[in-house]
Design an enzyme around this catalytic site. Structure first.
Site, PDB file in Angstrom:
ATOM      1  N   ASN A  23       0.796  -1.223   0.000  1.00  0.00           N
ATOM      2  CA  ASN A  23       0.000   0.000   0.000  1.00  0.00           C
ATOM      3  C   ASN A  23       0.827   1.271   0.000  1.00  0.00           C
ATOM      4  O   ASN A  23       0.275   2.364  -0.025  1.00  0.00           O
ATOM      5  CB  ASN A  23      -1.007  -0.011   1.149  1.00  0.00           C
ATOM      6  CG  ASN A  23      -2.094  -1.047   0.912  1.00  0.00           C
ATOM      7  OD1 ASN A  23      -2.332  -1.457  -0.231  1.00  0.00           O
ATOM      8  ND2 ASN A  23      -2.714  -1.497   1.971  1.00  0.00           N
ATOM      9  N   ARG A  93      -8.087  -1.370  -6.365  1.00  0.00           N
ATOM     10  CA  ARG A  93      -8.517  -0.150  -5.687  1.00  0.00           C
ATOM     11  C   ARG A  93      -7.577   0.998  -6.019  1.00  0.00           C
ATOM     12  O   ARG A  93      -7.985   2.135  -6.166  1.00  0.00           O
ATOM     13  CB  ARG A  93      -8.530  -0.413  -4.176  1.00  0.00           C
ATOM     14  CG  ARG A  93      -8.848   0.783  -3.313  1.00  0.00           C
ATOM     15  CD  ARG A  93     -10.306   1.084  -3.301  1.00  0.00           C
ATOM     16  NE  ARG A  93     -10.625   2.244  -2.465  1.00  0.00           N
ATOM     17  CZ  ARG A  93     -11.830   2.800  -2.401  1.00  0.00           C
ATOM     18  NH1 ARG A  93     -12.820   2.309  -3.137  1.00  0.00           N
ATOM     19  NH2 ARG A  93     -12.060   3.850  -1.633  1.00  0.00           N
ATOM     20  N   ASP A 117     -10.530  -4.999  -2.746  1.00  0.00           N
ATOM     21  CA  ASP A 117     -11.207  -5.941  -1.863  1.00  0.00           C
ATOM     22  C   ASP A 117     -12.654  -5.524  -1.639  1.00  0.00           C
ATOM     23  O   ASP A 117     -12.945  -4.349  -1.401  1.00  0.00           O
ATOM     24  CB  ASP A 117     -10.512  -5.958  -0.488  1.00  0.00           C
ATOM     25  CG  ASP A 117      -9.353  -6.939  -0.456  1.00  0.00           C
ATOM     26  OD1 ASP A 117      -8.620  -6.941   0.560  1.00  0.00           O
ATOM     27  OD2 ASP A 117      -9.167  -7.694  -1.421  1.00  0.00           O
ATOM     28  N   ASP A 315      -6.023  -3.850   7.973  1.00  0.00           N
ATOM     29  CA  ASP A 315      -5.634  -5.005   7.158  1.00  0.00           C
ATOM     30  C   ASP A 315      -5.065  -6.151   7.966  1.00  0.00           C
ATOM     31  O   ASP A 315      -4.757  -7.207   7.403  1.00  0.00           O
ATOM     32  CB  ASP A 315      -4.656  -4.569   6.066  1.00  0.00           C
ATOM     33  CG  ASP A 315      -5.324  -3.636   5.073  1.00  0.00           C
ATOM     34  OD1 ASP A 315      -4.617  -2.928   4.341  1.00  0.00           O
ATOM     35  OD2 ASP A 315      -6.579  -3.602   5.054  1.00  0.00           O
ATOM     36  N   MET A 337     -13.917  -0.135  10.566  1.00  0.00           N
ATOM     37  CA  MET A 337     -13.820   0.646   9.328  1.00  0.00           C
ATOM     38  C   MET A 337     -14.496  -0.002   8.135  1.00  0.00           C
ATOM     39  O   MET A 337     -14.931   0.691   7.216  1.00  0.00           O
ATOM     40  CB  MET A 337     -12.350   0.938   9.027  1.00  0.00           C
ATOM     41  CG  MET A 337     -11.732   1.767  10.137  1.00  0.00           C
ATOM     42  SD  MET A 337      -9.952   1.820  10.033  1.00  0.00           S
ATOM     43  CE  MET A 337      -9.735   2.862   8.625  1.00  0.00           C
TER      44      MET A 337
HETATM   45  C1  UD1 Z   1      -4.549   0.483  -1.795  1.00  0.00           C
HETATM   46  C2  UD1 Z   1      -4.654   0.875  -0.345  1.00  0.00           C
HETATM   47  O1  UD1 Z   1      -3.910   1.653   0.177  1.00  0.00           O
HETATM   48  N1  UD1 Z   1      -5.668   0.277   0.332  1.00  0.00           N
HETATM   49  C3  UD1 Z   1      -5.807   0.540   1.772  1.00  0.00           C
HETATM   50  C4  UD1 Z   1      -6.517   1.866   2.000  1.00  0.00           C
HETATM   51  O2  UD1 Z   1      -7.794   1.798   1.368  1.00  0.00           O
HETATM   52  P1  UD1 Z   1      -8.654   3.173   1.231  1.00  0.00           P
HETATM   53  O3  UD1 Z   1      -7.782   4.351   1.109  1.00  0.00           O
HETATM   54  O4  UD1 Z   1      -9.683   2.921   0.204  1.00  0.00           O
HETATM   55  O5  UD1 Z   1      -9.371   3.222   2.651  1.00  0.00           O
HETATM   56  P2  UD1 Z   1      -9.823   4.530   3.466  1.00  0.00           P
HETATM   57  O6  UD1 Z   1      -8.713   4.870   4.384  1.00  0.00           O
HETATM   58  O7  UD1 Z   1     -10.329   5.557   2.513  1.00  0.00           O
HETATM   59  O8  UD1 Z   1     -11.069   4.013   4.309  1.00  0.00           O
HETATM   60  C5  UD1 Z   1     -11.224   2.679   4.635  1.00  0.00           C
HETATM   61  C6  UD1 Z   1     -12.604   2.496   5.201  1.00  0.00           C
HETATM   62  O9  UD1 Z   1     -12.604   3.008   6.520  1.00  0.00           O
HETATM   63  C7  UD1 Z   1     -13.637   3.950   6.674  1.00  0.00           C
HETATM   64  N2  UD1 Z   1     -13.135   4.958   7.607  1.00  0.00           N
HETATM   65  C8  UD1 Z   1     -11.971   5.614   7.355  1.00  0.00           C
HETATM   66  C9  UD1 Z   1     -11.504   6.540   8.260  1.00  0.00           C
HETATM   67  C10 UD1 Z   1     -12.242   6.774   9.445  1.00  0.00           C
HETATM   68  O10 UD1 Z   1     -11.889   7.601  10.300  1.00  0.00           O
HETATM   69  N3  UD1 Z   1     -13.395   6.078   9.646  1.00  0.00           N
HETATM   70  C11 UD1 Z   1     -13.851   5.170   8.768  1.00  0.00           C
HETATM   71  O11 UD1 Z   1     -14.900   4.554   8.972  1.00  0.00           O
HETATM   72  C12 UD1 Z   1     -13.912   4.478   5.292  1.00  0.00           C
HETATM   73  O12 UD1 Z   1     -15.238   5.027   5.170  1.00  0.00           O
HETATM   74  C13 UD1 Z   1     -13.731   3.215   4.470  1.00  0.00           C
HETATM   75  O13 UD1 Z   1     -14.922   2.455   4.537  1.00  0.00           O
HETATM   76  O14 UD1 Z   1      -6.674   2.062   3.415  1.00  0.00           O
HETATM   77  C14 UD1 Z   1      -7.450   1.049   4.060  1.00  0.00           C
HETATM   78  C15 UD1 Z   1      -7.564   1.406   5.517  1.00  0.00           C
HETATM   79  O15 UD1 Z   1      -6.318   1.431   6.116  1.00  0.00           O
HETATM   80  C16 UD1 Z   1      -6.805  -0.326   3.868  1.00  0.00           C
HETATM   81  O16 UD1 Z   1      -7.662  -1.298   4.414  1.00  0.00           O
HETATM   82  C17 UD1 Z   1      -6.545  -0.602   2.404  1.00  0.00           C
HETATM   83  O17 UD1 Z   1      -5.718  -1.770   2.267  1.00  0.00           O
HETATM   84  C1  PEP Z   2      -7.861  -3.867   1.322  1.00  0.00           C
HETATM   85  C2  PEP Z   2      -6.672  -4.083   0.812  1.00  0.00           C
HETATM   86  O1  PEP Z   2      -6.293  -3.741  -0.461  1.00  0.00           O
HETATM   87  P1  PEP Z   2      -7.100  -2.841  -1.511  1.00  0.00           P
HETATM   88  O2  PEP Z   2      -7.443  -1.539  -0.820  1.00  0.00           O
HETATM   89  O3  PEP Z   2      -6.103  -2.680  -2.600  1.00  0.00           O
HETATM   90  O4  PEP Z   2      -8.333  -3.605  -1.890  1.00  0.00           O
HETATM   91  C3  PEP Z   2      -5.531  -4.713   1.559  1.00  0.00           C
HETATM   92  O5  PEP Z   2      -4.361  -4.478   1.147  1.00  0.00           O
HETATM   93  O6  PEP Z   2      -5.815  -5.419   2.532  1.00  0.00           O
END
Ligand code: UD1
Ligand code: PEP
Length: 430
Positions: A23, A93, A117, A315, A337
């Site tokens: 990531n 993603r 995912d 994760d 989350m």
């Molecule tokens: C390619 C990559 O980097 N993927 C990572 C990235 O996904 P990604 O950047 O998509 O994930 P986000 O950090 O945006 O959010 C993850 C989820 O958590 C929720 N949320 C987020 C912040 C918060 O304070 N409260 C809350 O509920 C969001 O609405 C969402 O449903 O970060 C996630 C959270 O670490 C990881 O699982 C993923 O592996």
């Molecule tokens: C959720 C994950 O990956 P991605 O956001 O790429 O789906 C992950 O690395 O566990």
């Protein structure tokens, strides 16, 4: 298609070097779009997601030279379009991480829905709000069309509605390519977000507050090339810790960043798994540990809950569930989350785990339970790793199908587990 066939019961012992952080590698690859100069990225994990993103970058016109298995040299001088291909976008993603660089350098980005995912709805609002704060317009149709004004993007002081990891990375990449000072508040600060900021600084930006939730980005109109190495993957390290812990193996994980493991080690210690950080960056897992869940003061049931950094990383929640099945006692696992991530636990239950799903976000695990081999299929990367953890400590033979998902996030995992003593084979599914 392929499956893993695993004979459980063998302690996983020896020494393993973690791969580069999946990531972090993904946004760092996207950073190449920000400049017309050469960008060399080292310690890139050889996984399906990095391959997919490299294919997407080539489709946009980036030249990619493979120096070795884990090193690429890229040049985006001849990028010919800002419309990402839908088939390529839906594979990962991280395809959405092309948006910020394309917007900053070319003034527009047309982004099909990303993949990734299926562990929840996974909103994109934090990304789009950041682009709007920088002055862009956003049209949300089948694709998301993001356009900068003819006068270009404008530095801003922006408060994110949640500390989104990729939302912060997109905001950082876009702001780094805009001359002036942008402040990003309520930012994510995971190790991979920090890695992106450090690389952008090598490219000519000046970002302050790295590792905190307020980052001040002094952007420049023209970013340069650089040579950068991806930091080790703390999620993979946590996965190897759990693999050793459930099998009683003694494991040395080299090249770790101690600061990235503080909460991981604290949470795993709560499940009875002790680990030791050595001066040279080795995380040592003593062998033959009897895992006993630590209870809270007053003899109350403890919990492990994920959250934005520096909380326990989302994760590793699935991996913590698998580890907890082998620990004496009961623990609440609270996945705050993602609303769908925990649904995979039925696979562990079919192997003999005692897990009660309280609601989409919470499960109670009672252990230890002797798991038995079963035929399961991985719905996502980390659920797949949780099944691997269950299989290596189960009695008998397990089959894990849909290993393509595991290969999205773990480099040559079967080969590296065999090197630690695991009885695992990758078998074509006829
Ligand atoms: C390619 C990559 O980097 N993927 C990572 C990235 O996904 P990604 O950047 O998509 O994930 P986000 O950090 O945006 O959010 C993850 C989820 O958590 C929720 N949320 C987020 C912040 C918060 O304070 N409260 C809350 O509920 C969001 O609405 C969402 O449903 O970060 C996630 C959270 O670490 C990881 O699982 C993923 O592996
Ligand atoms: C959720 C994950 O990956 P991605 O956001 O790429 O789906 C992950 O690395 O566990």
């Amino acid at each position: 298609m392929e499956k893993f066939v695993i004979e459980g019961g063998v302690p996983l012992s020896g020494t393993v070097t973690p791969a580069g952080n999946k990531n972090a590698a993904l946004p760092l690859l996207a950073c190449a779009l920000l400049t017309d100069e050469d960008v060399t990225l080292r310690n890139v994990p050889a996984i399906r997601d990095t391959e997919a993103l490299l294919e997407l970058l080539v489709d946009l016109g980036v030249t990619v030279e493979r120096i070795d298995l884990n090193t690429v040299k890229m040049n985006a001088a001849n990028v010919s379009k800002t419309h990402v291909d839908a088939d390529l976008a839906e594979r990962i993603r991280a395809s959405f991480l092309a948006a910020g660089p394309l917007l900053a350098r070319f003034g527009s980005a047309t982004m099909p829905p990303p993949g990734g995912d299926v562990i929840g709805r996974r909103r994109l609002d934090p990304h789009l709000d950041a682009f709007r704060a920088l002055g862009a317009t956003v049209e949300h149709g089948k694709d998301i069309v993001i356009t900068a004004p003819d006068s270009g993007l404008t530095p801003c002081d922006f408060f994110m509605d949640e500390p989104s990891v990729m939302g912060t990375e997109n905001a950082l990449m876009a702001a780094a390519g805009v001359a002036g000072t942008t402040i990003i508040r309520n930012a994510a600060c995971e190790p991979h977000v920090q890695d992106v900021a450090r690389m952008l600084n090598k490219m000519g930006a000046a970002i302050e507050g790295i590792g905190s939730n307020v980052m001040t980005v002094h952007g420049v109109a023209k970013l340069g090339g650089c040579d950068h190495a991806v930091s080790p993957d703390h999620i993979e390290i946590g996965s190897f810790m759990a693999l050793a812990g459930v099998t009683g193996g003694e494991l040395d994980i080299t090249g770790c960043v101690a600061d990235d493991l503080r909460m991981v080690r604290l949470a795993f210690r709560r499940l009875g798994l002790e680990s030791e950080m050595r001066e040279d960056g080795t995380c040592h897992i003593p062998g033959n540990q009897k895992l006993v869940v630590q209870r809270d003061a007053g003899n109350y049931q403890s919990k492990i809950e994920d959250g934005p950094w520096p909380a326990f990383p989302a994760d590793l929640t699935s991996i913590a569930v698998a580890l907890a099945t082998q620990a004496e006692g009961s623990v609440l696992i609270f996945e705050k989350m993602f609303e769908n991530r925990l649904f995979f636990v039925d696979k562990l239950i079919s192997m003999g785990a005692e897990i009660t799903i309280c609601d989409p976000h919470r499960a109670i695990v009672i252990g230890p339970r002797q798991l038995r081999g079963a035929r399961v299929s991985s719905p996502d990367i980390r659920a797949g790793m949780a099944m691997l953890i269950a299989a290596v400590c189960a009695q008998g033979t397990s089959e894990i199908h849909n290993v393509r998902d595991i290969d999205r996030g773990y480099e040559r995992i079967d080969e590296r587990l065999r090197a630690l003593g695991a009885n695992i084979e990758r078998v074509p599914v006829t």
